[in-house]
Structure formats: structure tokens, C-alpha cells
Design a protein around this motif. Structure first.
Motif, short mmCIF file in Angstrom:
data_model
loop_
_atom_site.label_atom_id
_atom_site.label_comp_id
_atom_site.label_asym_id
_atom_site.label_seq_id
_atom_site.Cartn_x
_atom_site.Cartn_y
_atom_site.Cartn_z
N LYS A 1 0.83 -1.21 0.00
CA LYS A 1 0.00 0.00 0.00
C LYS A 1 0.86 1.25 0.00
O LYS A 1 0.56 2.24 -0.69
N GLN A 2 1.94 1.24 0.76
CA GLN A 2 2.84 2.40 0.79
C GLN A 2 3.62 2.54 -0.52
O GLN A 2 3.92 3.65 -0.95
N LEU B 1 8.25 4.42 5.25
CA LEU B 1 7.79 5.10 4.04
C LEU B 1 6.58 5.98 4.31
O LEU B 1 6.51 7.13 3.85
N ALA B 2 5.62 5.45 5.07
CA ALA B 2 4.42 6.24 5.38
C ALA B 2 4.79 7.52 6.10
O ALA B 2 4.25 8.61 5.79
N SER B 3 5.70 7.43 7.05
CA SER B 3 6.11 8.60 7.83
C SER B 3 6.83 9.62 6.94
O SER B 3 6.54 10.83 6.99
N LYS C 1 14.86 16.61 3.13
CA LYS C 1 14.57 17.30 4.39
C LYS C 1 13.19 16.92 4.92
O LYS C 1 13.04 16.59 6.11
N TRP C 2 12.19 16.96 4.08
CA TRP C 2 10.82 16.70 4.53
C TRP C 2 10.62 15.22 4.86
O TRP C 2 9.89 14.89 5.79
N PHE C 3 11.24 14.36 4.08
CA PHE C 3 11.14 12.92 4.38
C PHE C 3 11.73 12.65 5.76
O PHE C 3 11.14 11.93 6.58
N LEU C 4 12.90 13.22 6.02
CA LEU C 4 13.54 13.06 7.33
C LEU C 4 12.64 13.63 8.43
O LEU C 4 12.46 13.00 9.49
#
Length: 453
Positions: free
Chosen positions: A124-125, A367-369, A289-292
Motif C-alpha cells: 500500500k505504501q 515510508l508512510a512517515s 529534508k521533509w522525508f527526514l
């Protein structure tokens, strides 16, 4: 890896007789069936096979557990459909004339994926990732303890007075590694022959602790490699009269065993984390940056997917190489999130998961986060420089499975991301594990209270 034509040729040459058709339960264990190789070619490779749906509702001892909506006595414990993913078909070279294939689980009536199955949770992710034109490359670094006792001996000794393969801390030691090379060389050889590319092996910080590192790949393939790796290592140990454990904390006075996750996102053949923006000591992209930022922020929402057992939380001890606080730093092993590499090798290492994690769930949570971080432009905290163990002001990882389960169960993010049915199902699963512990009398209690109370 094996194609169907390659499998057919091996059967004709009398080099292959059996295909293991397998999937992982919530604990990350491989379950399934051994199928006659010719029957697999004639039938199962196209039509799949069936398994009892109670397998997604049992405890670790395989007892059916009440309280699940998905499967229960009232519903009669029917079947789900095991659908082989032929991209995972490979020799199990450590076994005689045997191949293995991993399966997705589908509902036997609707023929749709079972939402609660670990591989479905990750898929799903991956759909969300693909919608943004991205792919994820990943690696999981598994650590384990090697013991001179067989599994049967360990059981008969009530898992007491076991003999580690090493008798001093052997991190990077070649001499002690040589003493266990008969086992480790077999592991490297059979993983490689089974389509899992090996990079290195080394001693770790605990007595008898080791790791064998395998090459990164796309994230679903990496999760598949992870579960086959564990099965291979256990079965080779068993064949040699040895045992290994992937417990997150095998002994109170020894280092825990981790499964550090390395992730990077890629687009159009290039690392999407690479950029010119200065982010602490790192030059990276806004996506990086945003993923982290999202990955760090949502740790409390998804913590049981990184640390799924009672034992998991005993690993989080200051000064033990396991992370205890939510912070990031560049190439700093005291950080929960360690950024490493430059240019195309730039990636984020999450050091929170233990070796007891289910890789499908741990990667799905990661991945979701991170994707939520990109979607909502979540800024990471300032890069921490120094000893994070000494930074008492930083937020801490949850202290226990009970605490982590409550956070997960009540998380609006988890419900929106994974679905309320998935959150309810896994919350019950984690609470059952907690209840089993709460009502058990431990060796620690007997040693502490038998005479002194």
C-alpha cells in the motif's frame, strides 16, 4: 533468481523436487507449504494455494487468539489465497533440491489483497510512493547472536546457561571471525547462490554477536531478502547443531541486536535526496529534508512496527549503541536517525528497529512517515552534534510495548495511513503479546523474590 523455465529445467535434470510456498505472519516468520515441484509448475504457480486465515491471528505458540474481527471461531476460520510472486522464486540452496517462493495473501472470496497481511501493508505504501513517481531503495542490517548450543539443547536447558560462540567482544576482530567462519562462510555462500547478494560479514559488539550484510535493493525486494536471510541463517545453524537468535536483547549485560534501516528515494534514475540546500552539515533536497522530518515526527505513531515485542524495548539503553532519543545527526551512531553518504549514496539510516522487527511493517512505517513529511512539508529538528545519549531534553523513544501500542492505537496518522481495520487488528495483536507477558512469572522474579521477600 529462478524463472519458471529455469525451474522446469532443474526438475528435468533431477536437481529440484520441492518448492516452498511461503508468506510471513505478523512476527515475520515464514509459514506455508512444501509443494511437489512438478505440481507447482502445473498448478500452484498460476492458481496459487490456500492457507487457513487463523495464521494471521495466532500468538507465537500458534494458539488461536479471540478478539479479532478478521478471523475467529464464529467465522469458522476459513481460507485465504496464497498468490506466488514469481519475482521472488529462487533456489533455497542450503536445502536439498528445494526452491522457495514468497506469496501475497488475497481474500479467498473477493480475490483482493488481505489488508492486514504484512506484505500488503508495505505494498500500500509502495502504491503511494509510485503515485509520486518515486521508488525507494533500502537495506536492512541484521545482527544476531551465534551460540554453540543446538536449538533443541537450548529448549531443553530452558534457554539458560547457553554458550556464545565468542568469549570476548569481537567487533571487527578477524581472529574470532575465523573461529566461526565454518558457519558464516556457509551463510554467505548459500545466500549468494539463493539470489541474495552478500557484501560483508563481521563480528559485532556482543559475545558471539555477528552480522552479515547484503546489498541494498528496491524496498519490497529488500524485505523479501530479509525474511529469506533469517530463514537461511536459522536453518544452516540448525543443520550444524548450532543456534542463532534475532532477539532484540538477548542478554541484560550484552549489546542488543538491531535491524538498522537505510532508505533513499529515487526518481528518473537519480537519488531524489541529492540537492543544493544546506540542511545542517548536509547538502540535500527539499524531499530529503521533509522525508527526514516526517520520519522522525511519526516514530511514536508507528513504534510497534519497529519494536513489536516485550523484549524489543529492553534494547533501548543509553550507551549501548541502540538509540534512545529522537534526533538526527550526520554519521553519529548515538542518533536514532543517522544521515550517511554523499551525492548518489546520500541516505537516512534509522537505528530504531531491532532484529525482531517484521521488515514489511518496519519499511511500511518508514515510508508512510516520510511520505507524510513530503506531503505536509514537515521540517526536521536541528541537526544534533554531540552525544545524544547525554541530551536528556530530547524526546525519548517509548519505554514499553504497552506505551507504544497505546500511541499507535490512538494515532490519527496511523489510522489514516494504514486504515482503521489494520490499526485495530495490530493493536489487538500487540496487546495480546503484552498480556501474555503480564501474566507470566519470570526467572528475574524468582531470583529476586524467592528468598528475599
Amino acid at each position: 533468481m529462478l524463472t519458471l523455465e529455469g525451474l522446469r529445467q532443474l526438475i528435468q535434470d533431477d536437481q529440484l523436487e520441492t518448492v516452498i510456498v511461503a508468506f510471513t505472519d505478523h512476527y515475520g516468520r515464514l509459514l506455508g507449504k512444501r509443494v511437489d515441484a512438478e505440481f507447482f509448475l502445473d498448478d500452484v504457480c498460476n492458481s496459487g494455494t490456500h492457507g487457513c486465515d487463523y495464521l494471521l491471528t495466532t500468538d507465537i505458540a500458534m494458539e488461536p487468539v479471540p478478539g479479532y474481527d478478521y478471523a475467529n471461531w464464529e467465522l469458522g476460520y476459513g481460507d485465504f489465497h496464497m498468490v506466488p510472486d514469481l519475482l521472488t522464486l529462487r533456489l533455497a540452496s542450503w536445502l536439498d533440491k528445494t526452491a522457495i517462493v514468497l506469496c501475497d495473501l488475497h481474500n479467498d472470496k473477493s480475490h483482493q489483497p488481505e489488508n492486514i497481511a504484512p506484505r500488503s501493508v508495505l505494498r500500500k505504501q509502495l502504491e503511494a510512493l509510485s503515485a509520486d513517481g518515486l521508488i525507494c531503495k533500502a537495506a536492512s542490517e541484521l545482527e544476531y547472536y551465534l551460540l554453540e548450543n543446538s536449538y533443541r539443547q537450548a529448549f531443553e536447558q530452558n534457554y539458560q546457561n547457553l554458550k556464545p560462540a565468542g568469549y570476548y567482544l569481537e567487533d571487527y576482530h578477524i581472529l574470532q571471525g575465523t573461529r566461526t567462519e565454518k558457519y558464516t562462510a556457509a551463510v554467505r555462500r548459500h545466500l549468494k547462490k539463493s539470489g541474495i547478494p552478500v557484501e560483508t560479514s563481521k563480528g559485532e559488539w556482543g559475545l558471539g554477536q555477528h552480522e552479515v550484510n547484503i546489498r541494498y535493493s528496491e524496498v519490497l525486494a529488500m524485505a523479501d531478502h530479509h525474511v529469506v536471510y533469517k530463514q537461511c541463517l536459522k536453518e544452516i545453524a540448525d543443520s550444524m547443531g548450532l543456534s542463532i537468535t534475532f532477539m532484540a536483547k538477548f542478554a541484560t549485560d550484552q549489546a542488543g541486536s538491531s535491524s538498522h534501516l537505510h532508505l533513499s528515494l529515487w526518481k528518473d534514475g537519480k537519488n531524489a535526496f541529492v540537492g543544493d540546500e544546506q540542511i545542517g552539515p548536509v547538502k540535500g533536497s527539499a524531499i530529503f529534508k521533509w522525508f527526514l522530518g516526517g520520519w522522525i515526527k511519526h516514530v511514536p505513531d508507528v513504534m510497534p512496527f519497529y519494536a513489536p515485542t516485550i523484549n524489543s524495548y529492553k534494547r533501548y539503553v543509553d550507551g549501548s549503541w541502540a538509540p534512545t532519543r529522537l534526533a538526527w545527526s550526520y554519521d553519529n551512531r548515538t542518533a536514532g536517525f543517522r544521515v550517511v553518504g554523499k551525492g548518489e549514496s546520500l541516505r537516512i539510516e534509522c537505528r530504531i528497529p531491532g532484529a525482531d522487527c517484521n521488515p514489511y511493517l518496519a519499511f511500511a512505517a518508514s515510508l508512510a512517515s516520510g511520505l507524510d513529511g513530503i506531503k505536509n512539508k514537515i521540517e526536521p529538528p536541528e541537526c544534533f552534534i554531540g552525544d545524544i545519549y547525554a541530551a536528556a531534553h530530547l524526546p525519548r523513544v517509548p519505554y514499553s510495548l504497552a506505551e507504544a501500542t497505546s500511541l499507535f492505537e490512538n494515532s490519527a496518522f496511523a489510522k489514516e495511513t494504514f486504515g482503521e481495520d489494520v490499526v485495530k487488528h495490530y493493536s489487538h495483536f500487540f496487546r495480546i503479546e503484552q498480556k501474555a507477558y503480564d501474566k507470566s512469572v519470570t526467572d528475574w522474579e524468582r531470583k529476586r523474590y524467592f528468598e528475599q521477600i
